[in-house]
Every structure is written in structure tokens, then in C-alpha cells.
Design a protein around this motif. Structure first.
Motif, PDB file in Angstrom:
ATOM      1  N   ALA A   1     -22.744  -3.799  -7.544  1.00  0.00           N
ATOM      2  CA  ALA A   1     -21.709  -5.002  -7.401  1.00  0.00           C
ATOM      3  C   ALA A   1     -21.668  -5.238  -5.987  1.00  0.00           C
ATOM      4  O   ALA A   1     -20.815  -4.636  -5.449  1.00  0.00           O
ATOM      5  N   THR A   2     -22.228  -6.581  -5.630  1.00  0.00           N
ATOM      6  CA  THR A   2     -21.912  -6.917  -4.269  1.00  0.00           C
ATOM      7  C   THR A   2     -20.653  -7.093  -3.816  1.00  0.00           C
ATOM      8  O   THR A   2     -20.118  -7.029  -2.526  1.00  0.00           O
ATOM      9  N   GLY A   3     -19.735  -7.639  -4.596  1.00  0.00           N
ATOM     10  CA  GLY A   3     -18.372  -8.194  -4.472  1.00  0.00           C
ATOM     11  C   GLY A   3     -18.346  -9.441  -3.732  1.00  0.00           C
ATOM     12  O   GLY A   3     -17.160  -9.919  -3.380  1.00  0.00           O
TER      13      GLY A   3
ATOM     14  N   ASP B   1     -16.978  -8.374  -8.131  1.00  0.00           N
ATOM     15  CA  ASP B   1     -16.372  -7.263  -7.178  1.00  0.00           C
ATOM     16  C   ASP B   1     -15.517  -6.239  -8.164  1.00  0.00           C
ATOM     17  O   ASP B   1     -14.445  -6.584  -8.827  1.00  0.00           O
ATOM     18  N   ILE B   2     -16.294  -5.093  -8.213  1.00  0.00           N
ATOM     19  CA  ILE B   2     -15.792  -4.155  -9.326  1.00  0.00           C
ATOM     20  C   ILE B   2     -15.908  -2.684  -8.598  1.00  0.00           C
ATOM     21  O   ILE B   2     -16.978  -2.470  -8.059  1.00  0.00           O
ATOM     22  N   ALA B   3     -14.976  -2.042  -8.617  1.00  0.00           N
ATOM     23  CA  ALA B   3     -14.897  -0.817  -8.151  1.00  0.00           C
ATOM     24  C   ALA B   3     -15.863   0.378  -8.767  1.00  0.00           C
ATOM     25  O   ALA B   3     -16.268   0.212  -9.777  1.00  0.00           O
ATOM     26  N   PRO B   4     -16.498   1.282  -8.049  1.00  0.00           N
ATOM     27  CA  PRO B   4     -17.590   2.146  -8.511  1.00  0.00           C
ATOM     28  C   PRO B   4     -17.334   2.739  -9.696  1.00  0.00           C
ATOM     29  O   PRO B   4     -18.037   2.683 -10.687  1.00  0.00           O
ATOM     30  N   GLN B   5     -16.056   3.452 -10.000  1.00  0.00           N
ATOM     31  CA  GLN B   5     -15.809   4.028 -11.143  1.00  0.00           C
ATOM     32  C   GLN B   5     -15.856   3.189 -12.335  1.00  0.00           C
ATOM     33  O   GLN B   5     -16.194   3.533 -13.423  1.00  0.00           O
TER      34      GLN B   5
END
Lengths: 413, 413
Positions: B242-244, B205-209
Motif C-alpha cells: 500500500a503506497t499511501g 494508505d493502510i498500516a502494515p498490520q
């Protein structure tokens, strides 16, 4: 070595007239092989004006370093060219070899070592045994002949499949002068200043600075616009000598390259340079087809040339040409990777007279058969219109064939 | 197409575990050929964070333009990849085709077209008939499976001789996450940002930026350090999703790429990227040998990379490797033409463990037999010490063989 002559070779060779004031001889010095002509010496009767352009490689050969140093003197009495060893990446030994060769030549001719110019071609990294020249140069000087141009061109061949000669004449102030040139080169051809070895001699009387200006201008659309394989040699050397023998006919010495009396000479010189440069491409290792890539409508002439070279150096474009495939998608790819401004939706592409793409897509009138027919020819023209400005350039290359791999996978050149 | 598998292919393929949150299916849409798998669809159960790097070609494909535009949204629900047609240089029709494909995918999945990402590979310049996707995407969505990575890699092959897969796992804050990647590519490989097509998915789970920062950093020593033929594709696309899904195990969402919790993940991601990039080189068209070129002691890392690529892209170096010829003179030539600072008299060159040149000349201990023995191996290391600074780089390439000419002279890719 390639066994057969390039199918792109000239059908006939130019008749090379003598150029007054220069004599040549060749010999077997045994540089690498026995019983093979491997040295050429040119001797000028009197000091000739000299100009030169050399490889931009940051690891140039010892001979290139030596010529650059002597060029400031402006005068030449002798040129020694050997094949079989490039005397490149030979360090201190390389400098000792050029010094010894120049010493031998100076003694044979009776001049200073500052009036001697050297060029070497062949294996990179092997020490050159310059003592081998000492025994042959004196005799070569005595045997020198004016009518020896074709033999001279043959003597400097390595993987070349034919000798490269060109001649033109011009008038300067009503006096007829001759310009003769020879060149060698077939691989490691992507000149960034000049290509491999080429020597041009005229009997015109022109001062060194003017001669250098003429040569530096002439190299752009000729030797600096051809590429066989994108690899730039350590030894690229193009030299122009003016013996001044035409002064005897009353030709007034030219001091300034901008002198209007040079107009005809400049055109003839450029024709010799272009003729020789194209002969180098037509003898490109393994070449079966010659390709002229013209780029129009780029932001500048420099941008057009960079795009042209991106197309001409693309292995995928060159193998498509070898396969007689009108694969203009690969031309688009090469335009895109060139790094110069281009807009897909403004591009148009021609193979020969057939426009295959326009306005960012396949030409509505595209015919695979018509495009394929163009690719069957021996000489192929590719034109790209960028649609952004007025910059133009034409560069020349050959196709990439299995024979290139064969020649360069087997032969340590 | 090449008939046989590259001799440099991996002896075994990685067992690819599922990545929670993504399902895949393939189909035969008949894009170019009948009865051939030519479409891959990836569907994310919930919007995945997305990052991407694309070709620096100034004539990119319509799919690349489309992805660049959607990337700012940061979320992905579907990816549609087709072979047989690159949808590049297809102008207005190309944009219409991406719009229609995205519409079909959005309807099948139940998302917006801004959450759809596209990639196309194949012929450049042919219009892509996107109506063919409409009939298959809905069914593919329903058939989607988690354990389909190997099949997915096979579906995107063109001149590839083997599917390219890689997997690693890492821990983020004590929670184990998986990173799976697939890639395709064998020719037109000289990535200037990414190479051909590659898709990497993690359940982290990683944010787009943060994801984009990780990917942009990771591409330098991997995909941007390989070259097959110096030709940069119009379609180069590398995307990371990243599907999270690991959030369900308690993984705290990562917002910042500099977060220390990412250390293990970053290393694993870089390993996946490097693994895939090297598999691309090992499947280089016609490749028989893999070459790692290391440059040390350059003025900067960027200078070292430029020198390394000059060596790795040199047709004469690559044909020498094909011919098992320890021709280090050609390495000198390639250093010299790279345009970066180099001093011949400081250079040293190694083939494998054998130092062949030092201080501007042949190594005094040079043994032709020892150097030639190194060249018989399948994996060859070339090292160049420039001797001027502390810049280093390693780039990877393959040899240039007759088979490359055969593949690209016959096949309109």
C-alpha cells in the motif's frame, strides 16, 4: 483397456503349486460384457481360518461391508469375486446384491452365508444384478480344481496387463506348508489398508486371530507401501485363508501369532505380500518405470513414510521420471510439502548411487551426465537422507505417462 | 514450454491503470537464458506498507526466508523478481545471493536492505549468480514507469501461457483508490498459503498490520482454494503493498483491518485475489477444462475444503474430466479417501445442473446423455452434498491431460 503388456511385467510367472484344501473355478456370468470370464469362486473343503484388511475409504463397497461383518466368525467356506461392477455406492440395492450372492454361494457349497466372502471390482455406482450368479455358482462348485491359480488371477483382471501370482513355502514345526497369492490392480492404487483385490491361501493350520495378526503386520511394508496414483479404491480387499490341511501331516495348530514356530512362515507370507504388491505397481496404468523411494533419518518411521509417499505421489516427480530427468529439485519440493520436520540444510538426495545434493545444496561433485544415466534405467532408486533422526521407510511407485491419461480419460473403470 | 496459449485464457485482458506511488521496469540479466526478459523491479516512491503470505513448504527458497525476515519492518521501497532460477535448496550460497541482490537494490534505490523484498522462480537447486543484478538494477530504477503493469506480468512468466493481471477500484472514506495485481504460475500449484508469485499494489494508505490481516483473510477463498497438480512450490509468495499515495487526496490512514471504512476495499481486494487465482488455474499446465468443485453439508468448512481438494487433486477425477466422462464413481472414491466424515447413503452429486447420484445410489432419473452433455463444456461445476452438517467450500482446478505430462516430462522447471 490397455492393449499391450506393461514393459515392467515379470519375464516369467511363478509355477503355482496346488494348496491343499481349496478349489477354484471361473465362469462367464455376463455381469457387464458377454463372453468374458467375470466370476471367480474359491471353495474350501472344510472351514478355513480367515483374516482380512480392507480399504479405509469412508464410502466402501457393499462387498467390503459384507466381508467386515463376516470376518468376526473367523471361518470361510467360499469366496466369490466378480469383475465388471464394483457394487460400490449402490446403497440398499448393494446390500440386497451381497445378500443374494451370498445366498447363492451358500446353497451351492452347503454352508451358511456367514462363511461366504465377497469382492467386486469394476464400475462404481451401477446396480449389480446378482441374479446372474445364481445360475453359475452351483456348476462352478462342481468344476473346482486345485491347479487353477494362474487362471484365477487372470479372471480378476480389469485394466491389469498381466496376471499377478506369487508362491512361497515354509516349514512350521518340521511340516512344509505352501502360501499362494493372487492380486489385481493397476489404477486407483493408494492403499490405506490393502489394495484392490488380493487373495492369499495357505494349507497351514493357524487360528483366525493369529492369522489376522500376521496379515495386519505384513500389509505395512507391502501393500500399504505402494502407490500408483494416490487414489484410494472403495473396494480394497486383501484376505488370507488358512485351510489347515497341513494338520494331516502332523502340523500342530498355531493359536498365537507370536509363536516362534511361525518365524519361517511369517517371512514367507511377507515375501508373498511384497511380491504381489510390487507386481501391482509394476502394472501401474501407463507405467514405464518403477521407482523405489527410500527415506532415511526422519523423525520417525511414520514421518519417513509420509515424506516417501509425498515424493511417490508427486505428479512433478513422476513426470520427471517419465522424462528421464534427474530433477532432484522436485524431490526437494515434495519433501517440503510433506508436512513432516525437515531442514533444507541437512538434506541429501541420491538417484541410484549418485549423490546429487548434500547439505542444502547441489553436490559439489554433481555430474548431470552421471545422474541422467541413472534415469535411463527401468528401475530407479531415489534416496533422501533427512538428517534429523533414525526413521526410515521405503515406498514404491511408477512414473506418470501419457498412457495413464489415455487409459483413464477413455475408460470408465 | 508450451507453445500455444491455454484455451481457457481470458478473451481480453484488463486495462491496467497506474497505481500512484509505484514504478516498474524489466531487464535482461541473463540469469538462465540470453536475450530474455528475466528481471522485474518495482520501486516505491516512499516506503509502502507491506504484507505477505508465503509457502508452508518446510524447504522454502532463500527469497522466501529473506522476505519473511524483512516483513516485520513493515515498509517496502523495492521488489526484485527474477525468473530462470528459484534460488531454492541453495543453502549458504542462496543466502549470500539474497544478501547481494538486496544490497544492489538498496544502492540503486537509496534505501536499506530491510526495505527490499525478493522473489525468484525457476530451477530449484542451481546456485543463483546474483552479481548479474548489480549491473542492471540502477538503470532499471531510472527507467521505472507507472504504466507498466502488463509488461511486468509478462516478465515473470515461466510455463505460463498468458500474463495474469487484475484491477479493481474502491472508495475509502470517499476517496477512490486502485488495487492492481499480477501473478504467475501454471504448475507446482497447490498453495498452502499463497501460490507461486503474485504482487498486489494499492495506493490506499493502510498500516502494515491492517494490510496483513486483509491479505491473510483474503487468501483463503482465493489462492488457497486452487490446485493444478497438488504439488506445493518452495517459492509461493503473495505480497500486498500500500503506497499511501491516496493520502494526498485526503484518505485518512487506516490502522485497523476491522475499520468499517475498509468494507469496499476488502471486497475489491478479495475480487483481485480471486481473479488472479482463477487465472492461475485457467493456465494450469496442459489445462483444457476448468473445474469448480463445491462441497456442501460437511461437518465444517474445513472438512468441506479437505473433501473438495481430495476431489480436485484426484488424478482419476481430473483425467475423467479431460475425457469428458461424467464418471461420478470417481467423485465418490475421492470423497471416501478424504478422511472426513461422510455417509455413502446420504451423498448426492451433481455435474452442472444434473443430479447424478442421491441417497447412496444412482439418481433414478439419471441420464447418461444429459450428464455427458455437461462434460462437453469448457467450465464444469461439480457439486457434492454430504448431508451431515453445514460446512461448505468451493475449490478450483483444471483437468489432467497428456499435455501436462509433455510439459513436465520435457522441461526442467
Amino acid at each position: 483397456m490397455s492393449g499391450s503388456v506393461s514393459p515392467l511385467a515379470p519375464k516369467t510367472f511363478a509355477e503355482m503349486p496346488p494348496v491343499r484344501g481349496v478349489r477354484m473355478a471361473t465362469a462367464e456370468a455376463g455381469i457387464k460384457y458377454k463372453n468374458r470370464t467375470d466370476v471367480l469362486m474359491m471353495v474350501f473343503d472344510a472351514p478355513a481360518s480367515v483374516a482380512g484388511v480392507f480399504t479405509r475409504s469412508l464410502c466402501p463397497s457393499a462387498a467390503v461391508d459384507f466381508c467386515r461383518q463376516n470376518l468376526s466368525g473367523g471361518g470361510a467356506r467360499a469366496v466369490v469375486v466378480n469383475s465388471g461392477n464394483a457394487n460400490a455406492f449402490t446403497g440398499v440395492k448393494g446390500r440386497a446384491a451381497t445378500a443374494l450372492t451370498a445366498q447363492s454361494a451358500a446353497e451351492a457349497v452347503g454352508c451358511s452365508t456367514g462363511e461366504v466372502f465377497l469382492a467386486s471390482t469394476g464400475v462404481i455406482g451401477e446396480p449389480l444384478d446378482a441374479t446372474k450368479f445364481a445360475g453359475v455358482l452351483g456348476d462352478m462348485k462342481d468344476r473346482g480344481r486345485e491347479d487353477f491359480w494362474f487362471e484365477a488371477a487372470k479372471a480378476i483382471m480389469t485394466t491389469d496387463t498381466y496376471p499377478k501370482v506369487a508362491t512361497r513355502s515354509a516349514e512350521i514345526g518340521g511340516v512344509t506348508v505352501t502360501i499362494n497369492g493372487i492380486a489385481k490392480g493397476a489404477g486407483m492404487i493408494a492403499p490405506d489398508m490393502a489394495t484392490m483385490l488380493s487373495f492369499v491361501v495357505t494349507d497351514a493350520d493357524i487360528a483366525p486371530q493369529a492369522l489376522q495378526a500376521l496379515l495386519s503386520d505384513g500389509v505395512g511394508p507391502s501393500f500399504n507401501s505402494v502407490t500408483v496414483d494416490s487414489d484410494t479404491s472403495t473396494s480394497d480387499t486383501l484376505m488370507l485363508f488358512a485351510t489347515g490341511a497341513a494338520a494331516a501331516d502332523g502340523q500342530a495348530r498355531i493359536e498365537d501369532a507370536a509363536d516362534a514356530a511361525l518365524d519361517g512362515f511369517r517371512a514367507a507370507l511377507n515375501a508373498v505380500l511384497f511380491d504381489l504388491a510390487l507386481q501391482v505397481v509394476r502394472d501401474g496404468e501407463g507405467a514405464r518405470k518403477m521407482v523405489a523411494v527410500t527415506v532415511e533419518g526422519a523423525e520417525s518411521d511414520a514421518a519417513a513414510k509420509r515424506i516417501g509417499l509425498s515424493i511417490a505421489n508427486s505428479p512433478l516427480v513422476k513426470t520427471a521420471v517419465a522424462g528421464e530427468d534427474a530433477n532432484w529439485g522436485r524431490v526437494v519440493m515434495a519433501v517440503g510439502k510433506a508436512g513432516e520436520k525437515a531442514d533444507r540444510d541437512l538434506l541429501a538426495i541420491w538417484f541410484g548411487d549418485i549423490r546429487v545434493a548434500v547439505n542444502g545444496e547441489r553436490d559439489p561433485a554433481y555430474s548431470e551426465a552421471a545422474a541422467s544415466a541413472v534415469m535411463k534405467a527401468q528401475d530407479i532408486a531415489i534416496k533422501v537422507e533427512i538428517g534429523l533422526g533414525s526413521g526410515t521407510a521405503t515406498v514404491y511407485t511408477c512414473d506418470l505417462t501419457k498412457e495413464y491419461i489415455e487409459i483413464n480419460g477413455d475408460y470408465r473403470s
